[in-house]
Scaffold this motif. Structure first.
Motif, short mmCIF file in Angstrom:
data_model
loop_
_atom_site.label_atom_id
_atom_site.label_comp_id
_atom_site.label_asym_id
_atom_site.label_seq_id
_atom_site.Cartn_x
_atom_site.Cartn_y
_atom_site.Cartn_z
N GLY A 1 0.80 -1.22 0.00
CA GLY A 1 0.00 0.00 0.00
C GLY A 1 0.82 1.27 0.00
N LEU A 2 1.99 1.25 -0.64
CA LEU A 2 2.92 2.38 -0.74
C LEU A 2 3.55 2.74 0.60
N ASN A 3 3.50 1.82 1.54
CA ASN A 3 4.14 2.01 2.83
C ASN A 3 5.57 1.50 2.75
N VAL A 4 6.51 2.43 2.60
CA VAL A 4 7.92 2.05 2.40
C VAL A 4 8.48 1.38 3.65
N SER A 5 8.07 1.85 4.82
CA SER A 5 8.56 1.25 6.07
C SER A 5 8.13 -0.21 6.17
N ALA A 6 6.86 -0.49 5.83
CA ALA A 6 6.38 -1.87 5.88
C ALA A 6 7.11 -2.74 4.86
N ALA A 7 7.34 -2.18 3.66
CA ALA A 7 8.07 -2.93 2.64
C ALA A 7 9.49 -3.23 3.09
N ALA A 8 10.13 -2.24 3.69
CA ALA A 8 11.51 -2.43 4.17
C ALA A 8 11.55 -3.50 5.25
N GLU A 9 10.56 -3.53 6.11
CA GLU A 9 10.50 -4.56 7.16
C GLU A 9 10.34 -5.94 6.54
N THR A 10 9.49 -6.04 5.54
CA THR A 10 9.30 -7.32 4.86
C THR A 10 10.58 -7.79 4.19
N LEU A 11 11.34 -6.83 3.66
CA LEU A 11 12.57 -7.13 2.92
C LEU A 11 13.80 -7.22 3.81
N TYR A 12 13.61 -6.98 5.12
CA TYR A 12 14.72 -7.00 6.08
C TYR A 12 15.83 -6.03 5.69
N THR A 13 15.40 -4.81 5.35
CA THR A 13 16.37 -3.77 5.00
C THR A 13 15.87 -2.45 5.56
N SER A 14 16.54 -1.37 5.20
CA SER A 14 16.19 -0.06 5.75
C SER A 14 15.28 0.71 4.81
N GLN A 15 14.49 1.60 5.37
CA GLN A 15 13.61 2.44 4.56
C GLN A 15 14.41 3.33 3.61
N PRO A 16 15.47 4.00 4.08
CA PRO A 16 16.26 4.84 3.15
C PRO A 16 16.85 4.03 2.00
N GLY A 17 17.26 2.79 2.29
CA GLY A 17 17.82 1.95 1.25
C GLY A 17 16.81 1.61 0.17
N VAL A 18 15.57 1.34 0.60
CA VAL A 18 14.51 1.04 -0.36
C VAL A 18 14.23 2.27 -1.21
N SER A 19 14.09 3.43 -0.56
CA SER A 19 13.79 4.67 -1.29
C SER A 19 14.89 5.00 -2.28
N LYS A 20 16.13 4.80 -1.88
CA LYS A 20 17.26 5.11 -2.76
C LYS A 20 17.24 4.22 -4.01
N GLN A 21 17.00 2.93 -3.82
CA GLN A 21 16.99 2.00 -4.94
C GLN A 21 15.84 2.28 -5.89
N ILE A 22 14.69 2.68 -5.35
CA ILE A 22 13.56 3.02 -6.21
C ILE A 22 13.88 4.25 -7.05
N ARG A 23 14.50 5.26 -6.41
CA ARG A 23 14.90 6.46 -7.15
C ARG A 23 15.88 6.11 -8.27
N GLN A 24 16.83 5.26 -7.98
CA GLN A 24 17.82 4.89 -8.99
C GLN A 24 17.16 4.17 -10.16
N LEU A 25 16.19 3.31 -9.86
CA LEU A 25 15.50 2.62 -10.94
C LEU A 25 14.67 3.60 -11.78
N GLU A 26 14.02 4.54 -11.12
CA GLU A 26 13.24 5.55 -11.86
C GLU A 26 14.16 6.39 -12.75
N ASP A 27 15.32 6.75 -12.22
CA ASP A 27 16.27 7.54 -13.02
C ASP A 27 16.73 6.75 -14.24
N GLU A 28 16.99 5.46 -14.05
CA GLU A 28 17.45 4.62 -15.16
C GLU A 28 16.37 4.47 -16.22
N LEU A 29 15.12 4.29 -15.77
CA LEU A 29 14.02 4.09 -16.72
C LEU A 29 13.54 5.39 -17.33
#
Length: 324
Positions: free
Chosen positions: A16-44
């Motif tokens: 549901g666009l909850n980055v914190s919940a996604a990061a918890e599911t992925l066992y990583t940090s919220q900033p890390g998830v946000s950074k990777q999404i930005r990088q993918l958007e920049d690439e695409l």
């Protein structure tokens, strides 16, 4: 583009666009998830998510298409892993189910006991929820199998195998006037307040349809998601209960009487659903057959390969299904 980035956008969308919940599911940090999404958007060169400040507020049109394809890619990666494990270590892995309380409490114990005995090294996990939630979990790959009576047909990417038929009983305290009525009628039941399932649970739609077809309006005074709660309130005198017949019996139901109502309602069919594009490991086929003994591996494969609804329905004669 990295597989990890696809997994990140998929989990963010699924949560549901909850980055914190996604990061918890992925066992990583919220900033890390946000950074990777930005990088993918920049690439695409497109935005996948619309933002309001630092918050994601919606999936863009382009993003929806990207997320859909990402889901398929991740699904195929999971299939590759399953294929390899099925050959290298066929008796080890995991199996995740989503089902309702009625199935978990009254139907699945024998199946699960047999499965665990046969496959002690397969980790078994169970989620419970509404039929709609259960179906969504199977549709979005969170679980392997969804087992329910309602809502599975809402998701076109699911194969739904009919497992067994069941019907309903009227539950009343011993000595209740309804117990003396022969034959039991809908009109007689409608004279009393009714305690039954929440709409969308355990074949409730069949119940409502039967009363409507008879020109009756039942006085439903209390609804619950499982039969145990319904029986509790029947004991308290709140009304007469209408439950799945398979949910009655045993020492815990002493003091109550179950009146057969199968002549009053159409039967319902419980199904097991899974994604059409999922690779089923050997132990998954076995689980299906433990739960629905008439469902051979060959029949499962034929059902998966049959995409036309009429042809699919012709594979299974519901009137000949086992009855619980």
């Amino acid at each position: 583009m990295k597989l990890q980035q696809l997994r990140y956008i998929w989990e963010v969308a699924r949560n549901g666009l909850n980055v914190s919940a996604a990061a918890e599911t992925l066992y990583t940090s919220q900033p890390g998830v946000s950074k990777q999404i930005r990088q993918l958007e920049d690439e695409l060169g497109v935005q996948i998510f619309q933002r309001n400040g630092k918050h994601l507020v919606e999936v863009t049109a382009a993003g929806a298409a990207v997320v859909e394809v990402a889901g398929r890619v991740l699904g195929e990666v999971e299939n590759i892993r399953r294929i390899a494990e099925n050959h290298s270590d066929p008796n080890r892995g995991s199996l995740t189910l989503a089902t309702t309380h009625t199935q978990a409490r009254y139907v699945l114990p024998d199946t699960i006991k047999r499965f665990i005995s046969t496959y002690p090294d397969v980790a078994l996990h169970m989620h419970q929820g509404t039929p709609l939630q259960i179906s969504e979990l199977a549709s979005n790959r969170t679980v392997d199998f969804a087992i329910a009576t309602e809502a599975l047909e809402l998701f076109e990417n699911l194969v739904m195998l009919p497992c067994y038929r069941w019907n309903r009983s009227i539950v009343v305290p011993q000595g209740h006037p309804l117990a003396a009525i022969r034959p039991l009628t809908l009109a007689a039941i409608a004279d009393y307040p009714i305690v039954t399932y929440v709409f969308g649970f355990t074949g409730r739609s069949q119940l409502d349809r039967a009363f409507a077809d008879a020109g009756l309006e039942p006085r439903v005074v209390f609804t619950a998601v499982d039969a145990d709660v319904i029986k509790t309130y029947v004991r308290l005198g709140l009304g007469v209960g209408i439950i799945a017949s398979l949910a009655f019996g045993g020492i815990e139901d002493e003091g109550l009487v179950a009146l057969d109502a199968s002549h009053l309602f159409d039967y319902s069919v419980t199904k097991i659903g899974f994604r059409r594009d999922a690779f089923l490991r050997t132990y998954m086929y076995d689980f299906i057959q433990y739960f629905a003994p008439h469902m051979s591996r060959e029949q499962v494969d034929l059902a998966v390969a049959t995409t036309d609804k009429e042809a699919f329905d012709a594979l299974f004669d519901e009137s000949s299904l086992p009855q619980n």
